[in-house]
Design a protein around this motif. Structure first.
Motif, PDB file in Angstrom:
ATOM      1  N   ARG A   5      -5.655 -64.282  22.302  1.00 19.38           N
ATOM      2  CA  ARG A   5      -4.602 -63.317  21.986  1.00 19.38           C
ATOM      3  C   ARG A   5      -3.684 -63.066  23.174  1.00 19.38           C
ATOM      4  O   ARG A   5      -4.127 -63.003  24.301  1.00 19.38           O
ATOM      5  N   ARG A   6      -2.420 -62.866  22.868  1.00 19.09           N
ATOM      6  CA  ARG A   6      -1.439 -62.485  23.878  1.00 19.09           C
ATOM      7  C   ARG A   6      -1.281 -60.970  23.892  1.00 19.09           C
ATOM      8  O   ARG A   6      -0.934 -60.383  24.899  1.00 19.09           O
ATOM      9  N   LEU A   7      -1.528 -60.321  22.741  1.00 17.32           N
ATOM     10  CA  LEU A   7      -1.356 -58.878  22.629  1.00 17.32           C
ATOM     11  C   LEU A   7      -2.692 -58.193  22.326  1.00 17.32           C
ATOM     12  O   LEU A   7      -3.470 -58.686  21.515  1.00 17.32           O
ATOM     13  N   ALA A   8      -2.906 -57.059  22.976  1.00 16.56           N
ATOM     14  CA  ALA A   8      -4.104 -56.264  22.723  1.00 16.56           C
ATOM     15  C   ALA A   8      -3.691 -54.812  22.522  1.00 16.56           C
ATOM     16  O   ALA A   8      -2.892 -54.277  23.296  1.00 16.56           O
ATOM     17  N   ARG A   9      -4.217 -54.190  21.500  1.00 16.96           N
ATOM     18  CA  ARG A   9      -3.859 -52.801  21.176  1.00 16.96           C
ATOM     19  C   ARG A   9      -4.525 -51.830  22.140  1.00 16.96           C
ATOM     20  O   ARG A   9      -5.681 -51.980  22.496  1.00 16.96           O
ATOM     21  N   ARG A  10      -3.764 -50.817  22.535  1.00 17.32           N
ATOM     22  CA  ARG A  10      -4.302 -49.735  23.392  1.00 17.32           C
ATOM     23  C   ARG A  10      -4.426 -48.475  22.597  1.00 17.32           C
ATOM     24  O   ARG A  10      -3.619 -48.115  21.836  1.00 17.32           O
TER      25      ARG A  10
ATOM     26  N   GLY B 194      -2.487 -66.234  24.932  1.00 15.69           N
ATOM     27  CA  GLY B 194      -3.234 -65.682  26.045  1.00 15.69           C
ATOM     28  C   GLY B 194      -4.149 -66.723  26.673  1.00 15.69           C
ATOM     29  O   GLY B 194      -4.135 -67.896  26.296  1.00 15.69           O
ATOM     30  N   ALA B 195      -4.948 -66.307  27.632  1.00 14.50           N
ATOM     31  CA  ALA B 195      -5.863 -67.209  28.330  1.00 14.50           C
ATOM     32  C   ALA B 195      -6.762 -67.944  27.339  1.00 14.50           C
ATOM     33  O   ALA B 195      -7.241 -67.371  26.367  1.00 14.50           O
ATOM     34  N   ASN B 196      -6.951 -69.226  27.595  1.00 14.03           N
ATOM     35  CA  ASN B 196      -7.804 -70.086  26.754  1.00 14.03           C
ATOM     36  C   ASN B 196      -7.369 -70.087  25.292  1.00 14.03           C
ATOM     37  O   ASN B 196      -8.198 -70.185  24.393  1.00 14.03           O
ATOM     38  N   GLY B 197      -6.064 -69.932  25.046  1.00 15.71           N
ATOM     39  CA  GLY B 197      -5.546 -69.956  23.678  1.00 15.71           C
ATOM     40  C   GLY B 197      -5.822 -68.698  22.893  1.00 15.71           C
ATOM     41  O   GLY B 197      -5.637 -68.660  21.689  1.00 15.71           O
TER      42      GLY B 197
ATOM     43  N   VAL C 106      -0.541 -54.242  24.775  1.00 22.26           N
ATOM     44  CA  VAL C 106      -0.311 -54.734  26.123  1.00 22.26           C
ATOM     45  C   VAL C 106      -0.395 -56.250  26.137  1.00 22.26           C
ATOM     46  O   VAL C 106      -1.054 -56.868  25.296  1.00 22.26           O
ATOM     47  N   ASP C 107       0.281 -56.845  27.114  1.00 22.30           N
ATOM     48  CA  ASP C 107       0.202 -58.280  27.349  1.00 22.30           C
ATOM     49  C   ASP C 107      -1.154 -58.537  28.006  1.00 22.30           C
ATOM     50  O   ASP C 107      -1.460 -57.951  29.047  1.00 22.30           O
ATOM     51  N   THR C 108      -1.970 -59.402  27.418  1.00 21.62           N
ATOM     52  CA  THR C 108      -3.316 -59.623  27.940  1.00 21.62           C
ATOM     53  C   THR C 108      -3.301 -60.294  29.319  1.00 21.62           C
ATOM     54  O   THR C 108      -4.274 -60.193  30.054  1.00 21.62           O
ATOM     55  N   ALA C 109      -2.208 -60.953  29.678  1.00 22.10           N
ATOM     56  CA  ALA C 109      -2.125 -61.606  30.990  1.00 22.10           C
ATOM     57  C   ALA C 109      -1.834 -60.606  32.102  1.00 22.10           C
ATOM     58  O   ALA C 109      -2.286 -60.773  33.226  1.00 22.10           O
TER      59      ALA C 109
ATOM     60  N   ALA D  47      -4.327 -62.876  15.209  1.00 22.33           N
ATOM     61  CA  ALA D  47      -3.847 -63.636  16.372  1.00 22.33           C
ATOM     62  C   ALA D  47      -2.806 -64.675  15.976  1.00 22.33           C
ATOM     63  O   ALA D  47      -1.830 -64.893  16.710  1.00 22.33           O
ATOM     64  N   GLU D  48      -2.981 -65.296  14.811  1.00 30.37           N
ATOM     65  CA  GLU D  48      -2.047 -66.348  14.397  1.00 30.37           C
ATOM     66  C   GLU D  48      -0.669 -65.807  14.006  1.00 30.37           C
ATOM     67  O   GLU D  48       0.270 -66.572  13.833  1.00 30.37           O
TER      68      GLU D  48
END
Length: 118
Positions: free
Chosen positions: A113-118, A108-111, A31-34, A91-92
């Motif tokens: 991750r943009r993606l997080a596994r579900r 993502g926020a504060n630099g 998922v998109d962390t934002a 993350a990189e």
């Protein structure tokens, strides 16, 4: 689009390209962390003894009976950045996935991750 409630239901289903060619089996949703909305999927590809997980965007994905149809051709997906079946996406390496599909990348926020596994 895959909704968060559907994630477990679609795990291990076939992932196919727009022409119906099988790419592999859906392993996980990221998922998109934002927004907390599904953004990418990992697809298990390769031979049984040499499998890997490739990433594919879920925008315009269509759910069918026992398959998920993505908007990208099988050849494009199979050349996407990949991780081992027991690995975690560093993350990189997130930006390389977005660039592969021509999608703008913002951390993502504060630099983070943009993606997080579900």
């Amino acid at each position: 689009m895959i909704h968060p409630a559907d994630i477990r239901e679609w795990r291990d289903q076939d992932v196919v390209d727009p022409k119906g060619h099988k790419i592999g089996a859906l392993e996980a949703i990221y998922v998109d962390t934002a927004t907390d909305e599904p953004a990418m999927a990992t697809v298990r590809t390769g031979l049984p003894t040499r499998q890997r997980l490739v990433f594919v965007p879920l925008e315009e994905a269509i759910l069918g009976p026992r398959y998920v149809k993505v908007a990208h051709a099988r050849g494009v997906v199979k050349k996407a950045p990949a991780i081992g079946t027991d690995d975690i996406l560093p993350a990189e390496q997130e930006e390389a996935i977005f660039k592969h599909y021509g999608v703008a990348y913002q951390p993502g926020a504060n630099g983070g991750r943009r993606l997080a596994r579900r």
